[in-house]
Design an enzyme around this catalytic site. Structure first.
Site, short mmCIF file in Angstrom:
data_model
loop_
_atom_site.label_atom_id
_atom_site.label_comp_id
_atom_site.label_asym_id
_atom_site.label_seq_id
_atom_site.Cartn_x
_atom_site.Cartn_y
_atom_site.Cartn_z
N ASP A 120 -20.69 19.73 -13.48
CA ASP A 120 -21.27 18.44 -13.12
C ASP A 120 -20.57 17.24 -13.75
O ASP A 120 -21.16 16.18 -13.91
CB ASP A 120 -22.73 18.44 -13.55
CG ASP A 120 -22.89 18.88 -15.00
OD1 ASP A 120 -21.92 18.73 -15.77
OD2 ASP A 120 -23.97 19.37 -15.36
N GLU B 226 -21.16 27.36 -11.21
CA GLU B 226 -22.37 26.83 -11.85
C GLU B 226 -23.07 25.85 -10.90
O GLU B 226 -23.39 24.72 -11.25
CB GLU B 226 -22.09 26.17 -13.19
CG GLU B 226 -23.33 25.97 -14.05
CD GLU B 226 -23.04 25.21 -15.35
OE1 GLU B 226 -22.72 24.03 -15.27
OE2 GLU B 226 -23.18 25.81 -16.43
N GLU C 27 -24.48 13.42 -14.75
CA GLU C 27 -24.26 14.81 -14.32
C GLU C 27 -25.16 15.24 -13.16
O GLU C 27 -24.72 15.99 -12.29
CB GLU C 27 -24.46 15.76 -15.52
CG GLU C 27 -23.35 15.67 -16.57
CD GLU C 27 -23.62 14.63 -17.65
OE1 GLU C 27 -24.51 13.78 -17.48
OE2 GLU C 27 -22.92 14.67 -18.69
N HIS D 138 -24.70 14.12 -27.83
CA HIS D 138 -23.73 13.18 -27.27
C HIS D 138 -24.17 12.57 -25.95
O HIS D 138 -23.50 11.71 -25.41
CB HIS D 138 -22.38 13.86 -27.06
CG HIS D 138 -22.41 14.93 -25.99
ND1 HIS D 138 -22.20 14.66 -24.67
CD2 HIS D 138 -22.67 16.26 -26.07
CE1 HIS D 138 -22.30 15.78 -23.98
NE2 HIS D 138 -22.59 16.76 -24.79
N ARG E 48 -25.05 10.67 -22.75
CA ARG E 48 -24.91 9.26 -22.42
C ARG E 48 -26.28 8.56 -22.32
O ARG E 48 -26.42 7.42 -22.74
CB ARG E 48 -24.22 9.19 -21.06
CG ARG E 48 -23.39 7.99 -20.78
CD ARG E 48 -22.56 8.24 -19.53
NE ARG E 48 -21.25 8.75 -19.83
CZ ARG E 48 -20.15 8.00 -19.95
NH1 ARG E 48 -20.22 6.71 -19.76
NH2 ARG E 48 -19.00 8.55 -20.22
N HIS F 116 -19.26 14.58 -31.86
CA HIS F 116 -18.47 14.34 -30.65
C HIS F 116 -17.45 13.23 -30.89
O HIS F 116 -17.68 12.35 -31.72
CB HIS F 116 -19.44 13.91 -29.53
CG HIS F 116 -18.95 14.18 -28.15
ND1 HIS F 116 -18.27 13.25 -27.43
CD2 HIS F 116 -19.04 15.28 -27.36
CE1 HIS F 116 -17.96 13.76 -26.24
NE2 HIS F 116 -18.42 15.00 -26.18
N1 UDP Z 1 -18.79 23.37 -28.60
C1 UDP Z 1 -17.60 23.60 -29.28
N2 UDP Z 1 -17.35 22.90 -30.43
C2 UDP Z 1 -18.23 21.97 -30.93
C3 UDP Z 1 -19.44 21.74 -30.22
C4 UDP Z 1 -19.69 22.46 -29.05
O1 UDP Z 1 -16.78 24.42 -28.86
O2 UDP Z 1 -17.95 21.38 -31.97
C5 UDP Z 1 -19.03 24.12 -27.34
C6 UDP Z 1 -20.40 24.76 -27.20
O3 UDP Z 1 -20.41 26.08 -27.68
C7 UDP Z 1 -20.64 24.68 -25.71
C8 UDP Z 1 -19.87 23.48 -25.26
O4 UDP Z 1 -18.96 23.16 -26.31
O5 UDP Z 1 -20.11 25.81 -25.02
C9 UDP Z 1 -20.80 22.33 -25.02
O6 UDP Z 1 -20.11 21.19 -24.80
P1 UDP Z 1 -20.86 19.80 -24.64
O7 UDP Z 1 -22.08 19.77 -25.48
O8 UDP Z 1 -19.81 18.76 -24.85
O9 UDP Z 1 -21.22 19.73 -23.11
P2 UDP Z 1 -22.45 20.23 -22.23
O10 UDP Z 1 -22.66 21.67 -22.50
O11 UDP Z 1 -23.63 19.40 -22.61
O12 UDP Z 1 -22.02 19.98 -20.84
#
Ligand code: UDP
Length: 385
Positions: free
Chosen positions: A97, A119, A133, A210, A212, A243
């Site tokens: 997304d 997904e 998203e 993080h 938005r 982040h």
């Molecule tokens: N993650 C990582 N390092 C970090 C924080 C998160 O590898 O320092 C991984 C986490 O395991 C997950 C993904 O990043 O698989 C999540 O990314 P994010 O939170 O940016 O995006 P979202 O999942 O909300 O789309």
């Protein structure tokens, strides 16, 4: 020549979830992979490619600090089109997304190349949350020729929307494939403070935030809540891999400097992050991916959002939505850190999102779309759930 399947991705979470699919495409003997990164994230994306041994064929290099969403979309459209024209893939895979994924879907659609949505079918029901998203994933659904739904719930969402009859295959989320690969690697922590923490056996409250839609007052309140929790629980280490976005840093960090039991780190490589997740007692997050991963490791997750497009682990009891109110955050974390029964009730390992075979099913569904193989059985109908 074998048909080429192009995967386009640009952010850390996409990279994690497409990596097992790219590996499965590489292993296929009926199709060839072509890999394109947009660079919507930069270092965080490269870290994941490195971990999984993926070298992109094309890098659109669109990253710019603070780029507005429309510029990201415009750059992907402009720079992906010539790559599509040159590579002429039989299908383009986009994941989830992000602005990258929806822009790539539009670019492929304009070239009349089938879009495969990995997904597919997650819905929060509120077009403004998560922003942007929820809108991105709805838009991509309109363009997809194949929907790879991670769960039965996401399949049902797509059926309800009565899209154009494009096939839907339930695959399980490929994040579980990635997690199972990464969690075994147990790399050393690059930050010595974390290596020391791992040795100490101290209790860990792992935090990531993080989103938005939380920027501004809500993020400020999250920072204050973390400061209060650090003070209330000196025996607990609050760990925040923060982040890269400066808006997030400026809101959170001023509340945390004064506390010795808060460890702020740069974003961790995925192998390191999964190691830390496995050490954590409680996870506080607004991340989508972490809501999917933590239940597999039996970690209670408090989600800093009012809604979720991932209701499966909420139903399973390992995830609770708590919103961003400062007092509520302090109360909910306090309960889990002081009431062993409450913690125990949420700490049962469940796998509502996948079984580690999501990539295999995804590639089988794509080769079926191209008339090159049989349709895979949906996840949950193979007696493996
Ligand atoms: N993650 C990582 N390092 C970090 C924080 C998160 O590898 O320092 C991984 C986490 O395991 C997950 C993904 O990043 O698989 C999540 O990314 P994010 O939170 O940016 O995006 P979202 O999942 O909300 O789309």
């Amino acid at each position: 020549m074998r048909p080429r399947i192009m995967t386009v991705y640009g952010t850390r979470p996409e990279a994690i979830k497409v990596a097992p699919v790219i590996k499965a495409l590489e292993a296929s003997d009926v199709v060839d992979p072509v890999t394109v990164v947009t660079g919507q994230h930069r270092e965080m994306l490269d870290q994941v490619n490195e971990l999984f041994g993926i070298t992109p064929d094309h890098d659109l290099d669109i990253f710019e600090h603070g780029a507005p969403l429309s510029l990201i979309v415009a750059r992907v459209l402009e720079r992906l089109d010539p790559v599509l024209a040159a590579e002429r893939p039989a299908a383009v895979i986009v994941q989830g997304d992000t602005s990258t994924s929806t822009a790539a879907a539009v670019a492929a659609f304009h070239r009349r190349i089938p879009v495969v949505h990995l997904e597919a079918g997650l819905r929060s029901g509120d077009v403004n949350s998560p922003f942007p998203e929820e809108a991105n994933r709805r838009l991509t659904s309109q363009l997809a020729s194949l929907h790879l739904a991670p769960t039965e719930t996401s399949r049902a969402n797509l059926v309800r929307e009565a899209l154009d009859g494009a096939p839907i295959v339930v695959t399980g989320n490929t994040v579980i494939d990635a997690l199972l690969t990464a969690v075994d690697k147990k790399p050393p922590f690059s930050d010595p403070a974390l290596e020391h923490l791992a040795d100490s056996g101290r209790r860990v409250l792992l935090v990531t935030t993080h989103r938005r839609e939380s920027w501004g007052d809500a993020m400020d309140g999250i920072g204050r809540a973390l400061g209060r929790l650090a003070e209330r629980f000196p025996d607990t280490q609050v760990v925040l891999p923060v982040h890269r976005n400066p808006v997030v840093r400026e809101a959170l960090l001023p509340h945390l400097h004064a506390h010795p039991n808060v460890t702020v780190t740069e974003p961790l490589g995925y192998g390191e992050f999964t190691r830390l997740l496995a050490l954590a007692s409680v996870v506080l997050t607004d991340s989508g991916g972490i809501q999917e991963e933590a239940p597999s490791l039996g970690k209670p997750v408090l989600v800093l959002r009012e809604n979720t497009e991932r209701p499966e682990a909420v139903s399973a009891g390992t995830v609770r939505l708590i919103g961003t109110d400062e007092d509520r955050i302090v109360d909910e974390v306090t309960t889990l850190l002081t009431d062993p029964a409450a913690h125990e009730a949420m700490a049962r390992a469940t796998n509502p999102y996948g079984d580690g075979q999501g990539a295999r099913r995804s590639v089988a569904a794509i080769t079926h779309l191209l008339d090159l193989g049989p349709r895979p059985a949906d996840w949950g109908t193979e007696g493996n759930r």
